[in-house]
Motif scaffolding. Structure first.
Motif, PDB file in Angstrom:
ATOM      1  N   ASP A  75       0.858  -1.179   0.000  1.00  0.00           N
ATOM      2  CA  ASP A  75       0.000   0.000   0.000  1.00  0.00           C
ATOM      3  C   ASP A  75       0.898   1.233   0.000  1.00  0.00           C
ATOM      4  N   PRO A  76       1.039   1.914  -1.169  1.00  0.00           N
ATOM      5  CA  PRO A  76       1.911   3.086  -1.244  1.00  0.00           C
ATOM      6  C   PRO A  76       1.239   4.402  -0.874  1.00  0.00           C
ATOM      7  N   HIS A  77       0.002   4.349  -0.379  1.00  0.00           N
ATOM      8  CA  HIS A  77      -0.697   5.560   0.029  1.00  0.00           C
ATOM      9  C   HIS A  77       0.185   6.351   1.004  1.00  0.00           C
ATOM     10  N   PRO A  78       0.173   7.695   0.937  1.00  0.00           N
ATOM     11  CA  PRO A  78       1.025   8.490   1.836  1.00  0.00           C
ATOM     12  C   PRO A  78       0.825   8.191   3.321  1.00  0.00           C
ATOM     13  N   VAL A  79      -0.397   7.820   3.720  1.00  0.00           N
ATOM     14  CA  VAL A  79      -0.645   7.466   5.113  1.00  0.00           C
ATOM     15  C   VAL A  79      -0.017   6.108   5.444  1.00  0.00           C
ATOM     16  N   ALA A  80      -0.044   5.186   4.502  1.00  0.00           N
ATOM     17  CA  ALA A  80       0.443   3.822   4.734  1.00  0.00           C
ATOM     18  C   ALA A  80       1.962   3.702   4.598  1.00  0.00           C
ATOM     19  N   LYS A  81       2.572   4.572   3.833  1.00  0.00           N
ATOM     20  CA  LYS A  81       4.036   4.597   3.685  1.00  0.00           C
ATOM     21  C   LYS A  81       4.618   3.251   3.263  1.00  0.00           C
ATOM     22  N   ASN A  82       4.095   2.706   2.173  1.00  0.00           N
ATOM     23  CA  ASN A  82       4.584   1.423   1.625  1.00  0.00           C
ATOM     24  C   ASN A  82       4.383   0.260   2.587  1.00  0.00           C
ATOM     25  N   PRO A 126      -6.074  -5.517   3.630  1.00  0.00           N
ATOM     26  CA  PRO A 126      -6.241  -4.071   3.813  1.00  0.00           C
ATOM     27  C   PRO A 126      -6.918  -3.732   5.144  1.00  0.00           C
ATOM     28  N   GLN A 127      -6.463  -2.644   5.738  1.00  0.00           N
ATOM     29  CA  GLN A 127      -7.077  -2.096   6.946  1.00  0.00           C
ATOM     30  C   GLN A 127      -6.695  -0.616   7.026  1.00  0.00           C
ATOM     31  N   PRO A 128      -7.087   0.159   6.017  1.00  0.00           N
ATOM     32  CA  PRO A 128      -6.691   1.565   6.030  1.00  0.00           C
ATOM     33  C   PRO A 128      -7.387   2.323   7.149  1.00  0.00           C
ATOM     34  N   PRO A 129      -6.729   3.327   7.685  1.00  0.00           N
ATOM     35  CA  PRO A 129      -7.385   4.137   8.720  1.00  0.00           C
ATOM     36  C   PRO A 129      -8.662   4.782   8.166  1.00  0.00           C
ATOM     37  N   PRO A 130      -9.736   4.788   8.947  1.00  0.00           N
ATOM     38  CA  PRO A 130     -10.965   5.437   8.494  1.00  0.00           C
ATOM     39  C   PRO A 130     -10.713   6.899   8.135  1.00  0.00           C
ATOM     40  N   GLY A 131     -11.381   7.338   7.075  1.00  0.00           N
ATOM     41  CA  GLY A 131     -11.299   8.734   6.676  1.00  0.00           C
ATOM     42  C   GLY A 131     -10.097   9.099   5.825  1.00  0.00           C
ATOM     43  N   THR A 132      -9.288   8.108   5.440  1.00  0.00           N
ATOM     44  CA  THR A 132      -8.100   8.407   4.617  1.00  0.00           C
ATOM     45  C   THR A 132      -8.340   8.135   3.135  1.00  0.00           C
ATOM     46  N   GLY A 133      -9.572   7.845   2.781  1.00  0.00           N
ATOM     47  CA  GLY A 133      -9.905   7.603   1.381  1.00  0.00           C
ATOM     48  C   GLY A 133      -9.527   6.210   0.927  1.00  0.00           C
ATOM     49  N   ASP A 134      -9.704   5.982  -0.360  1.00  0.00           N
ATOM     50  CA  ASP A 134      -9.328   4.697  -0.940  1.00  0.00           C
ATOM     51  C   ASP A 134      -7.812   4.586  -1.002  1.00  0.00           C
ATOM     52  N   HIS A 135      -7.317   3.437  -0.587  1.00  0.00           N
ATOM     53  CA  HIS A 135      -5.886   3.153  -0.672  1.00  0.00           C
ATOM     54  C   HIS A 135      -5.648   2.205  -1.843  1.00  0.00           C
ATOM     55  N   PRO A 136      -4.547   2.390  -2.585  1.00  0.00           N
ATOM     56  CA  PRO A 136      -4.199   1.444  -3.644  1.00  0.00           C
ATOM     57  C   PRO A 136      -3.391   0.295  -3.051  1.00  0.00           C
ATOM     58  N   TYR A 137      -3.734  -0.912  -3.421  1.00  0.00           N
ATOM     59  CA  TYR A 137      -2.983  -2.101  -3.000  1.00  0.00           C
ATOM     60  C   TYR A 137      -2.361  -2.675  -4.265  1.00  0.00           C
ATOM     61  N   VAL A 138      -1.059  -2.459  -4.392  1.00  0.00           N
ATOM     62  CA  VAL A 138      -0.338  -2.827  -5.608  1.00  0.00           C
ATOM     63  C   VAL A 138       0.215  -4.237  -5.440  1.00  0.00           C
ATOM     64  N   VAL A 139      -0.314  -5.159  -6.233  1.00  0.00           N
ATOM     65  CA  VAL A 139       0.154  -6.538  -6.249  1.00  0.00           C
ATOM     66  C   VAL A 139       1.183  -6.635  -7.380  1.00  0.00           C
TER      67      VAL A 139
END
Length: 180
Positions: A75-82, A126-139
């Motif tokens: 998950d490369p989302h800025p909140v998830a940090k890879n 996936p378990q993105p923090p609520p309110g952070t929008g859709d996260h991309p999960y790059v396989v």
């Protein structure tokens, strides 16, 4: 400042591809979601409402010179940090899939599941923090020129990427999205 540049370079490497990877016929797909589609609830962590079943993956077009395969889900989302959700190495090159729910139960013989960012071995959905929008999960599926990677279970994404540098014959990606 250097850490920020390194993270940007790592995200670019994951999303755009390794410089040594050659485009070819390798294809990756999932019967559970299409590229750019939404990841179904049963594949997400229980805290996000799911069952944490590992996603089913299928592939074709493995180069003849490939000696093993590897799979990452990041998950490369800025909140998830890879955030590393799954790291599977040493998959025999004649395998054509990882079945739904295979993590920890029915993995191909000889392959190894390493620790994910949650801190346990195997798939962590996936378990993105609520309110952070859709996260991309790059396989990403990697076709490698080696039978075995010399990695311990704590290698993490950076250790894996260092280990495969110069060994990637081809790679293919598939991205699914999930948010809450």
């Amino acid at each position: 400042m250097r850490v920020g540049v390194w993270r940007i370079a790592l995200i670019a490497w994951i999303v755009l591809g390794a410089p040594q990877a050659v485009a070819g016929g390798l294809e990756l797909r999932s019967p559970a979601f299409s590229d750019g589609g939404r990841i179904p609830l049963r594949y997400v962590m229980p805290a996000a409402g799911g069952n944490n079943l590992s996603v089913p993956l299928k592939w074709s077009g493995v180069p003849q010179k490939a000696r093993s395969l590897a799979v990452t889900i990041v998950d490369p989302h800025p909140v998830a940090k890879n955030w590393l959700h799954w790291l599977v190495i040493d998959i025999p090159s004649d395998e054509e899939e990882l079945r739904e729910g295979a993590s920890g139960r029915a993995m191909p013989q000889g392959c190894r599941e390493l620790l994910n960012s949650y801190g346990f071995r195997g798939y962590g959905g996936p378990q993105p923090p609520p309110g952070t929008g859709d996260h991309p999960y790059v396989v990403t599926l990697y076709a490698l020129d080696t039978d075995r990677l010399d990695l311990n279970e704590q290698a993490g994404l950076e250790g894996f990427l260092r280990a495969v540098r110069g060994r990637v014959l081809e790679k293919a990606t598939l991205t699914g999205y999930f948010g809450r």
